[in-house]
Write a protein that holds these residues in place. Structure first.
Motif, PDB file in Angstrom:
ATOM      1  N   HIS A  19      14.538  -3.933   3.703  1.00 12.28           N
ATOM      2  CA  HIS A  19      14.255  -4.072   2.420  1.00 12.28           C
ATOM      3  C   HIS A  19      15.725  -3.711   1.582  1.00 12.28           C
ATOM      4  CE1 HIS A  19       9.970  -4.900   2.455  1.00 12.28           C
ATOM      5  NE2 HIS A  19       9.783  -3.883   3.261  1.00 12.28           N
ATOM      6  N   SER A  20      15.760  -4.557   0.591  1.00  5.03           N
ATOM      7  CA  SER A  20      16.821  -3.985  -0.470  1.00  5.03           C
ATOM      8  C   SER A  20      16.509  -2.920  -1.016  1.00  5.03           C
ATOM      9  CB  SER A  20      17.302  -5.399  -1.286  1.00  5.03           C
ATOM     10  OG  SER A  20      16.455  -5.477  -2.199  1.00  5.03           O
ATOM     11  N   PRO A  21      17.670  -2.218  -1.553  1.00  4.50           N
ATOM     12  CA  PRO A  21      17.306  -1.172  -2.575  1.00  4.50           C
ATOM     13  C   PRO A  21      16.118  -1.421  -3.747  1.00  4.50           C
ATOM     14  CG  PRO A  21      19.376  -0.906  -1.888  1.00  4.50           C
ATOM     15  CD  PRO A  21      19.020  -2.359  -1.395  1.00  4.50           C
ATOM     16  N   ALA A  22      16.605  -2.573  -4.138  1.00  2.99           N
ATOM     17  CA  ALA A  22      15.496  -3.048  -5.363  1.00  2.99           C
ATOM     18  C   ALA A  22      14.122  -3.346  -4.880  1.00  2.99           C
ATOM     19  CB  ALA A  22      16.229  -4.396  -6.120  1.00  2.99           C
ATOM     20  N   GLU A  23      13.796  -3.903  -3.743  1.00  3.16           N
ATOM     21  CA  GLU A  23      13.025  -4.292  -3.108  1.00  3.16           C
ATOM     22  C   GLU A  23      12.020  -3.150  -2.683  1.00  3.16           C
ATOM     23  OE1 GLU A  23      14.068  -8.516  -0.904  1.00  3.16           O
ATOM     24  OE2 GLU A  23      14.061  -6.665   0.155  1.00  3.16           O
ATOM     25  N   PHE A  24      12.699  -2.169  -2.111  1.00  4.73           N
ATOM     26  CA  PHE A  24      12.142  -0.695  -1.689  1.00  4.73           C
ATOM     27  C   PHE A  24      11.717   0.001  -2.987  1.00  4.73           C
ATOM     28  CE2 PHE A  24      12.112   3.545   0.101  1.00  4.73           C
ATOM     29  CZ  PHE A  24      11.116   3.133   1.106  1.00  4.73           C
ATOM     30  N   ARG A  29       7.139   1.940  -6.610  1.00  2.01           N
ATOM     31  CA  ARG A  29       6.315   1.858  -7.799  1.00  2.01           C
ATOM     32  C   ARG A  29       4.863   1.372  -7.491  1.00  2.01           C
ATOM     33  NH1 ARG A  29      11.430  -0.649  -9.593  1.00  2.01           N
ATOM     34  NH2 ARG A  29      10.366  -2.805  -9.519  1.00  2.01           N
ATOM     35  N   ARG A  30       4.917   0.445  -6.882  1.00  3.54           N
ATOM     36  CA  ARG A  30       3.564  -0.060  -6.431  1.00  3.54           C
ATOM     37  C   ARG A  30       2.588   1.001  -5.683  1.00  3.54           C
ATOM     38  NH1 ARG A  30       2.838  -4.991  -2.044  1.00  3.54           N
ATOM     39  NH2 ARG A  30       3.319  -3.216  -0.742  1.00  3.54           N
ATOM     40  N   SER A  31       3.196   1.793  -4.676  1.00  2.51           N
ATOM     41  CA  SER A  31       2.624   2.707  -4.092  1.00  2.51           C
ATOM     42  C   SER A  31       2.220   3.931  -5.152  1.00  2.51           C
ATOM     43  CB  SER A  31       3.522   3.439  -2.797  1.00  2.51           C
ATOM     44  OG  SER A  31       3.720   2.647  -1.978  1.00  2.51           O
ATOM     45  N   THR A  38       3.136   7.298 -12.095  1.00  2.23           N
ATOM     46  CA  THR A  38       3.906   6.510 -12.706  1.00  2.23           C
ATOM     47  C   THR A  38       5.229   6.712 -12.405  1.00  2.23           C
ATOM     48  OG1 THR A  38       2.236   6.240 -14.371  1.00  2.23           O
ATOM     49  CG2 THR A  38       4.654   5.345 -14.908  1.00  2.23           C
ATOM     50  N   VAL A  39       6.139   6.249 -11.609  1.00  4.25           N
ATOM     51  CA  VAL A  39       7.603   6.496 -11.597  1.00  4.25           C
ATOM     52  C   VAL A  39       8.221   5.542 -11.902  1.00  4.25           C
ATOM     53  CG1 VAL A  39       7.119   8.373  -9.709  1.00  4.25           C
ATOM     54  CG2 VAL A  39       7.334   5.976  -8.907  1.00  4.25           C
ATOM     55  N   VAL A  64       4.088  10.353  -3.936  1.00  3.47           N
ATOM     56  CA  VAL A  64       4.401   9.163  -3.816  1.00  3.47           C
ATOM     57  C   VAL A  64       4.864   8.754  -2.388  1.00  3.47           C
ATOM     58  CG1 VAL A  64       5.545   6.666  -4.203  1.00  3.47           C
ATOM     59  CG2 VAL A  64       4.445   8.171  -6.155  1.00  3.47           C
ATOM     60  N   PHE A  65       5.942   9.372  -2.099  1.00  9.60           N
ATOM     61  CA  PHE A  65       6.483   9.342  -0.620  1.00  9.60           C
ATOM     62  C   PHE A  65       5.670   9.678   0.328  1.00  9.60           C
ATOM     63  CE2 PHE A  65      11.114   9.970  -2.915  1.00  9.60           C
ATOM     64  CZ  PHE A  65      11.037   8.636  -3.089  1.00  9.60           C
ATOM     65  N   LEU A  66       4.998  10.629   0.181  1.00  9.65           N
ATOM     66  CA  LEU A  66       3.948  11.350   1.372  1.00  9.65           C
ATOM     67  C   LEU A  66       2.929  10.233   1.392  1.00  9.65           C
ATOM     68  CD1 LEU A  66       3.926  15.110   0.719  1.00  9.65           C
ATOM     69  CD2 LEU A  66       5.041  13.778   2.031  1.00  9.65           C
TER      70      LEU A  66
END
Length: 461
Positions: A19-24, A29-31, A38-39, A64-66
């Motif tokens: 994934h590109s940084p923007a895609e990731f 945000r979706r996660s 809300t991030v 979000v990351f976890l």
């Protein structure tokens, strides 16, 4: 293995994959939406993580990351332990961390340490590094025994002298102070924070006056000091000090104008519109919201434009101009539907669908449509995730008030009881005032057992 302070986070880069940084960032945000967070994640944020600049994410990003990588810890994602990044014991006295740090060279990284002081007034009190521990302390101590929760902004050396030239470390400390104030306000409200947050603000402007060797650092100081002024202004606003809030917002606006910072200008005008409306100056609120929108046009953030449209809608409702209010609401929904973007300001992390519903509810209440307002307020409370504890209490308090005016006293009493539960950990004069007004509205319905129970409990508190 966790990244060292100066090494790239190669583990996180590996997890990004193809994934590109923007895609990731879009995936992040979706996660976040999946778990009610809300991030404002964008490609720049991902770059800062991967470069090692962000050694440990804030609490919202951590959740979000976890969620994105189940079964892994922050260390497994390449981050440093939070206590290694933020933790630093305070020096002597309960609030000495506000103006001191251990003697270091100007280039040493500067940390912000949240501190909590209990109400006895003797001794240094208790200090906690983690917000969750802070939350538990508030819940255990209650609003009576908690005297202050404050931010330790350790910008100066033992001499307490402003350095001749300010560096990137001081600019980063100001930026971190803004994040810490917002974090604690989200969880605990403004009352216990306002007085002590004013000291870091004075220090930030003293650093700004001292000047920085590099223009990029000076720009960061302008933006950081201005955002800190807005944050402290909000603490004043939420704790009922409207004149103080007006002064802080004006200071932020002046900083924005001097530095040509359109984002800061839009933020200041947004809060000024909110404050004017609360102060019964609806015409002023219209002008401030419109000025904020003009400043925001070049920023590429539909969500920011949506918020400013909602501010304007509330102001038109205050003027009893239904047509103008509905037009502003329609624009707000259109902009909101465009979704988040990498240009959304970091401070807008609170602005999701729940806040949109709440702000629309206020419009209908101002126009006298309390049943309609209650429907929106109920959705706001249902949508709000637990990480924004103050906003959950606010939306529920609004719901209680609208239900009381809409002729649903039992439901209003239930919602009011829920607010009392939440106030065990929230310090907000604004919310308490709203609940007191609701109690007055419900007084004629005391014959209802549920209403009577709520009124007795409210009186006891």
């Amino acid at each position: 293995m966790a990244a060292s302070p100066h090494s790239p986070n190669s583990t996180f880069r590996h997890l990004r994959g193809q994934h590109s940084p923007a895609e990731f960032a879009a995936l992040v945000r979706r996660s976040a939406r999946e778990i009610g967070e809300t991030v404002s994640c964008d490609a720049r944020y991902i770059g800062r993580v991967e470069s090692g600049e962000i050694r440990c994410p804030n609490y919202a990003y951590e959740r979000v990351f976890l969620h994105m990588f189940p079964g892994r810890s922050l260390a497994d994602l390449g981050f440093s332990p939070r206590e290694a990044v933020r933790g630093r014991a305070a020096r002597s006295g309960p609030f000495s961390a506000l103006t001191q740090r251990p003697h270091t060279t100007p280039t040493t990284p500067v940390h912000i340490t949240p501190t909590l002081t209990t109400g006895s007034g003797s001794g240094p009190g208790s200090r906690f590094r983690e917000s969750d521990v802070l939350r538990r302390a508030f819940m255990a101590g209650g609003s009576v025994t908690v005297a202050a929760a404050t931010i330790g902004l350790t910008l100066l050396g033992d001499s307490r002298r402003i350095p001749a030239r300010v560096g990137a470390a001081e600019a980063a400390a100001v930026e971190d102070a803004v994040r810490q104030i917002r974090l604690l306000d989200d969880r605990h409200g403004a009352d216990a924070l306002y007085r002590k947050a004013a000291e870091p603000l004075r220090t930030a402007y003293a650093l700004l006056d001292a000047g920085a060797a590099r223009q990029s650092t000076q720009d960061r100081l302008h933006a950081g000091a201005g955002e800190l002024a807005v944050s402290v202004g909000w603490l004043a606003h939420d704790s009922g000090r409207l004149d103080d809030a007006r002064s802080h917002y004006a200071e932020a606006l002046a900083t924005a104008r001097v530095s040509g910072d359109a984002g800061l200008e839009a933020h200041a005008f947004s809060n000024m519109a909110f404050l004017a409306l609360d102060g019964g100056r609806s015409r002023e609120a219209v002008r401030a919201a419109q000025a904020g929108r003009r400043a925001a046009r070049s920023l590429g953030s539909p969500r920011l434009l949506s918020l400013l449209d909602l501010r304007e809608a509330g102001a038109w409702a205050g003027l009893d101009d239904r047509k103008a209010c509905e037009e502003s609401l329609a624009r707000a929904h259109t902009e909101f539907s465009r979704g988040g973007s990498g240009s959304d300001p970091e401070w807008m992390s609170f602005f999701g669908e729940a806040e949109l519903e709440s702000l629309e509810a206020r419009c209908w209440a101002a126009l006298g449509e309390y049943a309609r307002a209650a429907r929106h307020a109920r959705r706001a409370a249902d949508l709000q995730g637990p990480s924004f504890a103050r906003n959950l209490a606010l939306y529920t308090a609004e719901l209680a008030g609208y239900l009381a005016h809409a002729g649903a006293p039992d439901e209003a009493a239930w919602a009011g009881g829920r607010v009392l539960d939440l106030l065990a950990e929230i310090q907000s004069t604004r919310i308490r005032s709203m609940l007191a007004t609701t109690a007055d509205t419900l007084a004629p319905y005391r014959r209802s057992p549920r209403v009577a129970a709520f009124l007795d409990r409210h009186a006891a508190v």
